[in-house]
Motif scaffolding. Sequence first.
Motif, PDB file in Angstrom:
ATOM      1  N   ASP A   1       0.838  -1.095  -0.088  1.00  0.00           N
ATOM      2  CA  ASP A   1       0.080  -0.047  -0.001  1.00  0.00           C
ATOM      3  C   ASP A   1       0.840   1.281   0.080  1.00  0.00           C
ATOM      4  N   LYS A   2       2.392   1.298   0.056  1.00  0.00           N
ATOM      5  CA  LYS A   2       3.210   2.299  -0.064  1.00  0.00           C
ATOM      6  C   LYS A   2       3.671   2.512  -1.397  1.00  0.00           C
ATOM      7  N   VAL A   3       3.097   1.742  -2.454  1.00  0.00           N
ATOM      8  CA  VAL A   3       3.762   1.730  -3.640  1.00  0.00           C
ATOM      9  C   VAL A   3       2.520   2.240  -4.625  1.00  0.00           C
ATOM     10  N   PHE A   4       2.954   3.172  -5.455  1.00  0.00           N
ATOM     11  CA  PHE A   4       1.846   3.847  -6.304  1.00  0.00           C
ATOM     12  C   PHE A   4       1.949   2.931  -7.808  1.00  0.00           C
TER      13      PHE A   4
ATOM     14  N   LEU B   1       0.705   1.912 -13.892  1.00  0.00           N
ATOM     15  CA  LEU B   1       1.109   1.189 -15.249  1.00  0.00           C
ATOM     16  C   LEU B   1      -0.115   0.561 -15.893  1.00  0.00           C
ATOM     17  N   ASP B   2      -1.210   0.117 -15.113  1.00  0.00           N
ATOM     18  CA  ASP B   2      -2.520  -0.640 -15.762  1.00  0.00           C
ATOM     19  C   ASP B   2      -3.028   0.154 -16.843  1.00  0.00           C
ATOM     20  N   ARG B   3      -3.000   1.801 -16.269  1.00  0.00           N
ATOM     21  CA  ARG B   3      -3.885   2.644 -17.185  1.00  0.00           C
ATOM     22  C   ARG B   3      -2.844   3.259 -18.311  1.00  0.00           C
ATOM     23  N   CYS B   4      -1.531   3.376 -18.098  1.00  0.00           N
ATOM     24  CA  CYS B   4      -0.577   4.467 -18.616  1.00  0.00           C
ATOM     25  C   CYS B   4       0.442   3.688 -19.474  1.00  0.00           C
ATOM     26  N   GLY B   5       0.739   2.345 -19.219  1.00  0.00           N
ATOM     27  CA  GLY B   5       1.798   1.615 -19.806  1.00  0.00           C
ATOM     28  C   GLY B   5       3.146   2.450 -19.280  1.00  0.00           C
ATOM     29  N   ASN B   6       4.140   2.034 -19.935  1.00  0.00           N
ATOM     30  CA  ASN B   6       5.177   2.691 -19.678  1.00  0.00           C
ATOM     31  C   ASN B   6       5.635   3.879 -20.493  1.00  0.00           C
ATOM     32  N   THR B   7       5.661   4.745 -19.857  1.00  0.00           N
ATOM     33  CA  THR B   7       5.783   6.354 -20.446  1.00  0.00           C
ATOM     34  C   THR B   7       7.213   6.949 -20.399  1.00  0.00           C
ATOM     35  N   SER B   8       8.145   5.987 -19.967  1.00  0.00           N
ATOM     36  CA  SER B   8       9.652   6.442 -19.794  1.00  0.00           C
ATOM     37  C   SER B   8       9.701   7.700 -18.992  1.00  0.00           C
ATOM     38  N   SER B   9      10.173   8.658 -19.555  1.00  0.00           N
ATOM     39  CA  SER B   9      10.657   9.931 -18.719  1.00  0.00           C
ATOM     40  C   SER B   9       9.393  10.604 -18.171  1.00  0.00           C
ATOM     41  N   ALA B  10       8.077  10.163 -18.712  1.00  0.00           N
ATOM     42  CA  ALA B  10       7.028  10.626 -17.907  1.00  0.00           C
ATOM     43  C   ALA B  10       6.361   9.852 -17.071  1.00  0.00           C
ATOM     44  N   SER B  11       6.891   9.058 -16.721  1.00  0.00           N
ATOM     45  CA  SER B  11       6.044   7.868 -15.872  1.00  0.00           C
ATOM     46  C   SER B  11       6.285   8.454 -14.363  1.00  0.00           C
ATOM     47  N   ILE B  12       7.318   9.010 -13.948  1.00  0.00           N
ATOM     48  CA  ILE B  12       7.351   9.240 -12.525  1.00  0.00           C
ATOM     49  C   ILE B  12       6.617  10.754 -12.280  1.00  0.00           C
ATOM     50  N   PRO B  13       6.678  11.711 -13.288  1.00  0.00           N
ATOM     51  CA  PRO B  13       6.177  13.047 -12.944  1.00  0.00           C
ATOM     52  C   PRO B  13       4.601  12.805 -13.096  1.00  0.00           C
ATOM     53  N   ILE B  14       4.229  11.847 -13.952  1.00  0.00           N
ATOM     54  CA  ILE B  14       2.512  11.559 -13.973  1.00  0.00           C
ATOM     55  C   ILE B  14       2.246  11.022 -12.627  1.00  0.00           C
ATOM     56  N   ALA B  15       2.813  10.079 -12.309  1.00  0.00           N
ATOM     57  CA  ALA B  15       2.665   9.403 -11.047  1.00  0.00           C
ATOM     58  C   ALA B  15       2.569  10.281  -9.909  1.00  0.00           C
ATOM     59  N   MET B  16       3.516  11.190  -9.600  1.00  0.00           N
ATOM     60  CA  MET B  16       3.696  12.259  -8.673  1.00  0.00           C
ATOM     61  C   MET B  16       2.545  13.311  -8.632  1.00  0.00           C
ATOM     62  N   ASP B  17       2.092  13.499  -9.896  1.00  0.00           N
ATOM     63  CA  ASP B  17       0.860  14.562 -10.107  1.00  0.00           C
ATOM     64  C   ASP B  17      -0.242  13.952  -9.536  1.00  0.00           C
ATOM     65  N   GLU B  18      -0.510  12.608 -10.084  1.00  0.00           N
ATOM     66  CA  GLU B  18      -1.498  11.973  -9.597  1.00  0.00           C
ATOM     67  C   GLU B  18      -1.685  11.727  -8.100  1.00  0.00           C
ATOM     68  N   VAL B  19      -0.770  11.397  -7.601  1.00  0.00           N
ATOM     69  CA  VAL B  19      -0.904  11.343  -6.113  1.00  0.00           C
ATOM     70  C   VAL B  19      -0.995  12.562  -5.196  1.00  0.00           C
TER      71      VAL B  19
ATOM     72  N   ARG C   1      -2.602  15.089  -6.779  1.00  0.00           N
ATOM     73  CA  ARG C   1      -4.121  15.541  -6.872  1.00  0.00           C
ATOM     74  C   ARG C   1      -4.991  14.546  -6.169  1.00  0.00           C
ATOM     75  N   GLU C   2      -4.629  13.531  -5.914  1.00  0.00           N
ATOM     76  CA  GLU C   2      -5.455  12.530  -5.435  1.00  0.00           C
ATOM     77  C   GLU C   2      -5.599  12.904  -3.491  1.00  0.00           C
ATOM     78  N   GLY C   3      -4.687  13.799  -3.340  1.00  0.00           N
ATOM     79  CA  GLY C   3      -4.519  13.849  -1.990  1.00  0.00           C
ATOM     80  C   GLY C   3      -3.889  12.858  -0.998  1.00  0.00           C
ATOM     81  N   ARG C   4      -2.920  12.004  -1.741  1.00  0.00           N
ATOM     82  CA  ARG C   4      -2.187  10.935  -1.013  1.00  0.00           C
ATOM     83  C   ARG C   4      -1.093  11.502  -0.393  1.00  0.00           C
ATOM     84  N   LEU C   5      -0.555  12.510  -0.888  1.00  0.00           N
ATOM     85  CA  LEU C   5       0.483  13.145  -0.026  1.00  0.00           C
ATOM     86  C   LEU C   5       0.099  14.356   0.671  1.00  0.00           C
TER      87      LEU C   5
END
Length: 325
Positions: free
Chosen positions: A271-274, A277-295, A297-301
Amino acid sequence: MTKAVILGTGSFLPDRILTNAELEQMVETSDEWIRTRTGIGARHIAGSHEPLYKVAAQAGKRALDAAGLAPEDVDLLILATVSPHMIMPSTACFVQAELGTVNAFAYDISAACAGFLFGVDMASKYIAAQPDMKVLVIGAENLSTRINWQDRNTCVLFGDGAGAAVLSGAEGERGILDSRLYTDGRLWHLLYTEGPPSMNKDLQLPGWKGPFIQMNGAELFKNAVRLMEGAVKKLLAAHHLTISDIDLMLPHQANIRIINNLRERLAVPEDKVFINLDRCGNTSSASIPIAMDEVAREGRLHPGDLVLMCTFGAGLAWGALLLRW
Ligand code: ACO
């Protein structure tokens, strides 16, 4: 001590979603194979109206809006990508024109999936020297333009999109604590994309395979787990931290089995790992900043949370970064 803090994040995913069911019509594969071997269910694909600089600019604009900044406030724009709009000029310059960051200087960096962490590391070093600097770091990829859609080994894995963060200096506990970055060019052949053949016939490479991603998946898999584990352990040890100090882990989204292997070796609770991938696949250099933005905006941070990012990709290039949110 002054640190580079994140003032705002943003991301953008093209509307068009390519499902595993559609891929079943294109190559000999199955939804079941893709899901069990990779964890990917769908990916976003840019349309003809979405060249890379527009995809990147959308994410950059959202990050600036979240930070309450105008494009003119940006001093430096770093774009991480391995699917640039053109060979010359840099895609960062196209993004600058699109966004109107007229007071910034802008350039691209190339570190494949590790690109965003390389960019944030660079931004934090500029900010250490000049704390009032506003740096926009974007990771953006249209890897769909670099895929051989007849190659089932690669075409099921990648997706398009962009993520961004605006950073500037502030005193206090929050911000980028540290990062550990690595490359090993001896392993370049595990993942690469050739450009167009040289116009100088004497310098043309033999056996040109086309401008598509070529990959040795099994070797990359092994290296990904081993190298990210090493980078994370060194980074934590340097700060006298353990995995139990981490509130959230944002790993590069390449393959769910790589993430689970790494998670088990590091003993990170699930539960500590975001995962997106199931929705976005591997977006290379975009993968971590997309994940960071999603968490974000979800209020997980929450302020004070300790975030661990780790990444791995072509180069080979890899690393880990610690951020106090
Ligand atoms: N559908 C069905 N079968 C497939 C597919 C597919 N899409 N792709 C490959 N196969 C086949 C292979 O041809 C092979 O068949 P064979 O045994 O008859 O030769 C079989 O499936 C097994 O292939 P493996 O390579 O052993 O499968 P594996 O379990 O290793 O999974 C995968 C392959 C998903 C590519 C995995 O190795 C992986 O994810 N590796 C890491 C890749 C990666 O992360 N790349 C990006 C790095 S990040 C960056 O810089 C962009």
